[in-house]
Structures are given as C-alpha cells and as structure tokens.
Design a protein around this motif. Sequence first.
Motif, mmCIF file in Angstrom:
data_model
loop_
_atom_site.group_PDB
_atom_site.id
_atom_site.type_symbol
_atom_site.label_atom_id
_atom_site.label_comp_id
_atom_site.label_asym_id
_atom_site.label_seq_id
_atom_site.Cartn_x
_atom_site.Cartn_y
_atom_site.Cartn_z
ATOM 1 N N VAL A 46 58.526 15.571 57.101
ATOM 2 C CA VAL A 46 59.602 16.572 57.051
ATOM 3 C C VAL A 46 59.624 17.318 55.724
ATOM 4 O O VAL A 46 60.206 18.408 55.632
ATOM 5 N N LYS A 47 58.993 16.755 54.703
ATOM 6 C CA LYS A 47 58.927 17.429 53.405
ATOM 7 C C LYS A 47 57.642 18.253 53.250
ATOM 8 O O LYS A 47 57.428 18.879 52.214
ATOM 9 N N SER A 48 56.794 18.266 54.269
ATOM 10 C CA SER A 48 55.492 18.909 54.165
ATOM 11 C C SER A 48 55.593 20.431 54.252
ATOM 12 O O SER A 48 56.556 21.000 54.783
ATOM 13 N N ALA A 49 54.538 21.089 53.767
ATOM 14 C CA ALA A 49 54.474 22.549 53.814
ATOM 15 C C ALA A 49 54.380 23.050 55.251
ATOM 16 O O ALA A 49 54.923 24.114 55.581
ATOM 17 N N SER A 105 48.515 19.343 64.795
ATOM 18 C CA SER A 105 48.396 19.598 63.358
ATOM 19 C C SER A 105 49.657 20.204 62.802
ATOM 20 O O SER A 105 50.248 19.689 61.870
ATOM 21 N N SER A 106 50.093 21.328 63.352
ATOM 22 C CA SER A 106 51.333 21.933 62.882
ATOM 23 C C SER A 106 52.009 22.685 64.009
ATOM 24 O O SER A 106 52.780 23.595 63.781
ATOM 25 N N THR A 107 51.705 22.309 65.244
ATOM 26 C CA THR A 107 52.203 23.039 66.401
ATOM 27 C C THR A 107 53.271 22.241 67.124
ATOM 28 O O THR A 107 52.978 21.235 67.749
ATOM 29 N N ALA A 142 51.774 36.347 55.957
ATOM 30 C CA ALA A 142 50.948 35.308 55.329
ATOM 31 C C ALA A 142 51.818 34.155 54.867
ATOM 32 O O ALA A 142 51.436 32.987 54.960
ATOM 33 N N ASP A 143 53.005 34.473 54.381
ATOM 34 C CA ASP A 143 53.969 33.456 53.957
ATOM 35 C C ASP A 143 55.162 33.518 54.907
ATOM 36 O O ASP A 143 55.992 34.425 54.802
ATOM 37 N N PRO A 144 55.262 32.589 55.851
ATOM 38 C CA PRO A 144 56.362 32.633 56.825
ATOM 39 C C PRO A 144 57.744 32.580 56.179
ATOM 40 O O PRO A 144 58.721 33.021 56.794
ATOM 41 N N CYS A 145 57.846 32.020 54.975
ATOM 42 C CA CYS A 145 59.145 31.863 54.318
ATOM 43 C C CYS A 145 59.516 33.069 53.442
ATOM 44 O O CYS A 145 60.577 33.069 52.821
ATOM 45 N N GLU A 146 58.638 34.073 53.400
ATOM 46 C CA GLU A 146 58.911 35.250 52.570
ATOM 47 C C GLU A 146 60.206 35.927 53.020
ATOM 48 O O GLU A 146 60.415 36.199 54.204
ATOM 49 N N ARG A 182 57.861 23.021 56.801
ATOM 50 C CA ARG A 182 58.652 24.079 56.180
ATOM 51 C C ARG A 182 58.259 25.448 56.753
ATOM 52 O O ARG A 182 59.129 26.272 57.080
ATOM 53 N N ALA A 183 56.968 25.683 56.906
ATOM 54 C CA ALA A 183 56.503 26.959 57.446
ATOM 55 C C ALA A 183 56.975 27.143 58.884
ATOM 56 O O ALA A 183 57.358 28.249 59.297
#
Length: 286
Positions: A54-57, A254-256, A87-91, A60-61
């Motif tokens: 839960v703390k991973s990038a 992986s991240s899905t 490119a940066d989803p959190c922008e 967060r993305a």
Amino acid sequence: MSSKRAASRRSRLTTVLVLSAAALLAVAGPAHATAPMDPLPADIPDYQAALDLVKSADVRATVCRFLSVPVPQGDAVGAPQAIPDKADPCEGLPAFTVKDPLALNEITPGFAAGTSLPIATEAVKLSYLVSALNAPVNGRNATVMLAPTQGGGWHLAAVREGDSDATFAGRATVGTLVFSEPQIRGWYQLKLTTVEPLNDQARQGLDGQSAVSLSTYQKLVKARYADKLPGSVYDTTGMSSGYGVAKKSAAAPSSTPVLVGGSGVALALAGGAFALLRRRRRDSVA
C-alpha cells in the motif's frame, strides 16, 4: 434425569461458544500497525508485505489514476472512461498518503448456509485488507483494497470511492470483532457471542433490533441467503451472482487492479480504460 442432561449439554455448548469467541477476539481489534515500532498484527498473515504494497509507487499511481477521473453520473455510470495520458499520474493532484491496512472481515458462506456452528471462528473470516487515504483529495476519498494471493502475500484488487470500508473496519477494539455482511453492505460488531449493528443496513438486517445472539443472527442470514449460495438454482439460472466474496486470482498482477464485485465506485483497469460503478446506497455510520 433427562431434563438435567439436556441442561448440562446446553451449558457445555454455551461454554464452547464463549470460549471460541474469546479465542478469536483475543487477537482481534484494530488490526494494523500504528507506528514503526509497533508489533505487526498477529491475526493478519504476511502483514509486512501488505504494508509495503500500500506504500508502493504502483499503488499510489493507481490511486492517482482513479482520482483523476470524475465520478460518473447518470447515464455515464458503468461506461468505460479513458485514463488521462500522463507520464506522472499524480501530476496536479494534492499530496496524499495511504494509511496502514485494516482487516475487512466477512461472514462465511458456511455460516450463511447454516452448516457452520454459530461461533466466531466459523462465522467470520478475513477476506480483504483495506486502506483509506490520510485526507480527501480534491474533496474525494478512496480506499485501496488488497486480496490474498494464492501461495501467500497480497495483491491490489481494487480502488473504491469513499472510505466507509476502512472507517467501519477501524472500529474494531480489543475484545471485539467488526465484520461485514457484503450483500446488504451491513456492518456489525461482535462482542463474544453478541452481534450489534453499526449502520442502517445492519439494523435492517437485524430486523431493527439493537443486538442479537450470534446464533439468532445466523438464522437471519440463513433465511436471506441459504437458497442463493453459489451453485444454487438462484445462482446458476443467472438471477443473481449468489452469495459469496469475489474470487481471488491465483497470481498477483503487477500493477493492474481488477473490479471487485459489489456496490460502490470501483476502479477496473482493462485495455487502457477503466469502468466506474457508482454505489447505489450510502453507508451511514452509527
């Protein structure tokens, strides 16, 4: 003599119920690490892996992608919506952190079917871990949901709108257990062998009663779900998804994240688009 033997059996059964509940509740409560030096919760397997996730990038993305698309309204509910190509989803989003995971317990299919004993260890099981955000982001909150991975560990299952799951899960205290009846979005607190409602759906689930015994609660859920379990005629004829938690995938993506069944606004990534489903009813905290 017959009445004395019956009374003795009832007494022994009551003792077993109380001791079984006490054994489970002894390790229950606010199941999360509140500070770096706190011991990890013994009742959540592979908790450090869940905490790291839960703390991973990646998580967060994914949360940023979820928050970057407005909650669908009206006819847009359930329609796929394109993910902003950044490119940066959190922008452009305010800074936030994801809180430590909490246990999301649910009633078991066996308990709902009436085939399990009305004891805490057979009535309730750990189904997911939930982590809310530390603060709203542009007026919205979100909950990260982790599901257990076959063979050990956890994977990202969904991101949901709001923080009610984590709010209710966090109401567990030492000596009590909080659990959900997911089909009606009901939340309850178990104190030894007494079940108390925590929201309006749960109060309706107890027929308006302020508390019932665990055995009485089992009779209520059996009446609601015994003929609607997976594999039942009700289920196999397509009338409903039946009672049961979402299936866990054999391997962690992986991240899905995948869409978790049930009401609520949830994120499901698939082929560069995701669908949002809006909760039909609001949870109300007692």
